[in-house]
Every structure is written in structure tokens, then in C-alpha cells.
Motif scaffolding. Structure first.
Motif, PDB file in Angstrom:
ATOM      1  N   ALA A  50       0.829  -1.207   0.000  1.00 17.60           N
ATOM      2  CA  ALA A  50       0.000   0.000   0.000  1.00 17.60           C
ATOM      3  C   ALA A  50       0.860   1.252   0.000  1.00 17.60           C
ATOM      4  N   THR A  51       1.972   1.205   0.693  1.00 14.53           N
ATOM      5  CA  THR A  51       2.881   2.346   0.707  1.00 14.53           C
ATOM      6  C   THR A  51       3.508   2.546  -0.670  1.00 14.53           C
ATOM      7  N   ALA A  52       3.906   1.449  -1.312  1.00 15.87           N
ATOM      8  CA  ALA A  52       4.528   1.550  -2.632  1.00 15.87           C
ATOM      9  C   ALA A  52       3.541   2.012  -3.695  1.00 15.87           C
ATOM     10  N   MET A  53       2.279   1.575  -3.571  1.00 19.21           N
ATOM     11  CA  MET A  53       1.281   1.916  -4.588  1.00 19.21           C
ATOM     12  C   MET A  53       0.499   3.182  -4.258  1.00 19.21           C
ATOM     13  N   GLY A  54       0.615   3.668  -3.037  1.00 15.81           N
ATOM     14  CA  GLY A  54      -0.155   4.836  -2.632  1.00 15.81           C
ATOM     15  C   GLY A  54      -1.634   4.513  -2.418  1.00 15.81           C
ATOM     16  N   HIS A  55      -1.934   3.313  -1.984  1.00 16.96           N
ATOM     17  CA  HIS A  55      -3.300   2.831  -1.785  1.00 16.96           C
ATOM     18  C   HIS A  55      -3.663   2.984  -0.305  1.00 16.96           C
ATOM     19  N   ARG A  56      -4.393   4.056   0.019  1.00 21.69           N
ATOM     20  CA  ARG A  56      -4.646   4.386   1.424  1.00 21.69           C
ATOM     21  C   ARG A  56      -5.560   3.396   2.141  1.00 21.69           C
ATOM     22  N   SER A  57      -6.587   2.894   1.478  1.00 24.88           N
ATOM     23  CA  SER A  57      -7.501   1.980   2.171  1.00 24.88           C
ATOM     24  C   SER A  57      -6.799   0.664   2.524  1.00 24.88           C
ATOM     25  N   LEU A  58      -5.928   0.182   1.658  1.00 22.21           N
ATOM     26  CA  LEU A  58      -5.154  -1.022   1.965  1.00 22.21           C
ATOM     27  C   LEU A  58      -4.166  -0.743   3.094  1.00 22.21           C
ATOM     28  N   LEU A  59      -3.603   0.455   3.107  1.00 20.96           N
ATOM     29  CA  LEU A  59      -2.684   0.835   4.179  1.00 20.96           C
ATOM     30  C   LEU A  59      -3.384   0.797   5.529  1.00 20.96           C
ATOM     31  N   TRP A  60      -4.560   1.419   5.607  1.00 20.64           N
ATOM     32  CA  TRP A  60      -5.281   1.452   6.889  1.00 20.64           C
ATOM     33  C   TRP A  60      -5.768   0.068   7.285  1.00 20.64           C
ATOM     34  N   SER A  61      -6.137  -0.748   6.301  1.00 20.89           N
ATOM     35  CA  SER A  61      -6.563  -2.111   6.595  1.00 20.89           C
ATOM     36  C   SER A  61      -5.406  -2.921   7.194  1.00 20.89           C
ATOM     37  N   GLY A  62      -4.249  -2.838   6.573  1.00 21.31           N
ATOM     38  CA  GLY A  62      -3.075  -3.554   7.088  1.00 21.31           C
ATOM     39  C   GLY A  62      -2.637  -3.054   8.439  1.00 21.31           C
ATOM     40  N   LEU A  63      -2.630  -1.730   8.615  1.00 25.09           N
ATOM     41  CA  LEU A  63      -2.224  -1.171   9.906  1.00 25.09           C
ATOM     42  C   LEU A  63      -3.203  -1.540  11.014  1.00 25.09           C
ATOM     43  N   SER A  64      -4.492  -1.516  10.709  1.00 24.20           N
ATOM     44  CA  SER A  64      -5.480  -1.846  11.745  1.00 24.20           C
ATOM     45  C   SER A  64      -5.364  -3.312  12.157  1.00 24.20           C
ATOM     46  N   ARG A  65      -5.143  -4.198  11.198  1.00 26.73           N
ATOM     47  CA  ARG A  65      -4.960  -5.611  11.544  1.00 26.73           C
ATOM     48  C   ARG A  65      -3.688  -5.814  12.360  1.00 26.73           C
ATOM     49  N   TYR A  66      -2.620  -5.163  11.946  1.00 24.83           N
ATOM     50  CA  TYR A  66      -1.360  -5.331  12.662  1.00 24.83           C
ATOM     51  C   TYR A  66      -1.476  -4.813  14.090  1.00 24.83           C
ATOM     52  N   LEU A  67      -2.061  -3.646  14.264  1.00 23.25           N
ATOM     53  CA  LEU A  67      -2.185  -3.066  15.609  1.00 23.25           C
ATOM     54  C   LEU A  67      -3.160  -3.857  16.474  1.00 23.25           C
ATOM     55  N   ALA A  68      -4.231  -4.392  15.880  1.00 26.26           N
ATOM     56  CA  ALA A  68      -5.162  -5.234  16.645  1.00 26.26           C
ATOM     57  C   ALA A  68      -4.466  -6.513  17.103  1.00 26.26           C
ATOM     58  N   GLY A  69      -3.665  -7.107  16.233  1.00 28.07           N
ATOM     59  CA  GLY A  69      -2.914  -8.296  16.615  1.00 28.07           C
ATOM     60  C   GLY A  69      -1.889  -8.011  17.687  1.00 28.07           C
ATOM     61  N   LEU A  70      -1.229  -6.881  17.569  1.00 29.81           N
ATOM     62  CA  LEU A  70      -0.253  -6.488  18.578  1.00 29.81           C
ATOM     63  C   LEU A  70      -0.924  -6.253  19.926  1.00 29.81           C
TER      64      LEU A  70
END
Length: 104
Positions: A50-70
Motif C-alpha cells: 500500500a505504501t509503494a502503490m499509494g493505496h490508502r484503504s489497503l494501508l489502513w486495513s493492514g495497519l489496523s490488523r497489525y495493531l489489533a494483533g499487537l
């Protein structure tokens, strides 16, 4: 980030419990097993893409999953640590609780 939240959190919970047992028993084998079942590679790849492609919704989806898991992993570790600390503390009788006549 694909897959259901339920399965992601279930794998995270299983990995967190195994990591806690590995650290408590000082077992490198269990630590490696927990790394194999931990689902954190998916959200990390989602954030990278998402960072490489500039895709914000995928970025927030990945970050939310990572932070929820953490957060779940930290909560499991704190909860299990507290349970063991309580059971250890209740099994050890402090010397100041014994009667003075028993100490002589």
C-alpha cells in the motif's frame, strides 16, 4: 489484507499463548513454532504494498490488523503473566506472616 478477522485473531491468540509459554519455559522450539503460526506477515506485506502503490484503504486495513494483533498479543501476555504472578504469590508465604513463636 485479506482473510477474515476471526481467523486472524484466532491465529494471533494461539501464537501469543505459545510465545508466552515459550518465554515462561525458556523453550526456543516453542518460540520458533509461534513465529510459524503468527499471522503478522500478511498485514506487513499489505502495508508495504500500500505504501509503494499509494493505496490508502489497503494501508489502513493492514495497519489496523497489525495493531489489533499487537494489542491482542500484549493483552494475552499481560493476562497470563498476571495469572502466574498471582498463583506464585499465593503459594509463597512471606516470613512476616508467620508467628514469632514459629521463627525461634
Amino acid at each position: 489484507s485479506t482473510g477474515s478477522w476471526g481467523s486472524y485473531l484466532a491465529y494471533t491468540l494461539a501464537a501469543a499463548v505459545i510465545v508466552w509459554i515459550a518465554l515462561y519455559t525458556n523453550s526456543i522450539y516453542l518460540l520458533i513454532a509461534a513465529m510459524l503460526i503468527a499471522p503478522f506477515a500478511g498485514p506487513a506485506m499489505s502495508v508495504a504494498l500500500a505504501t509503494a502503490m499509494g493505496h490508502r484503504s489497503l494501508l489502513w486495513s493492514g495497519l489496523s490488523r497489525y495493531l489489533a494483533g499487537l494489542a491482542l498479543t500484549v493483552a494475552v501476555g499481560a493476562g497470563l503473566g498476571r495469572l502466574v504472578a498471582i498463583s506464585l504469590a499465593s503459594s509463597i508465604e512471606p516470613s512476616w506472616l508467620t508467628p514469632a513463636s514459629a521463627m525461634t
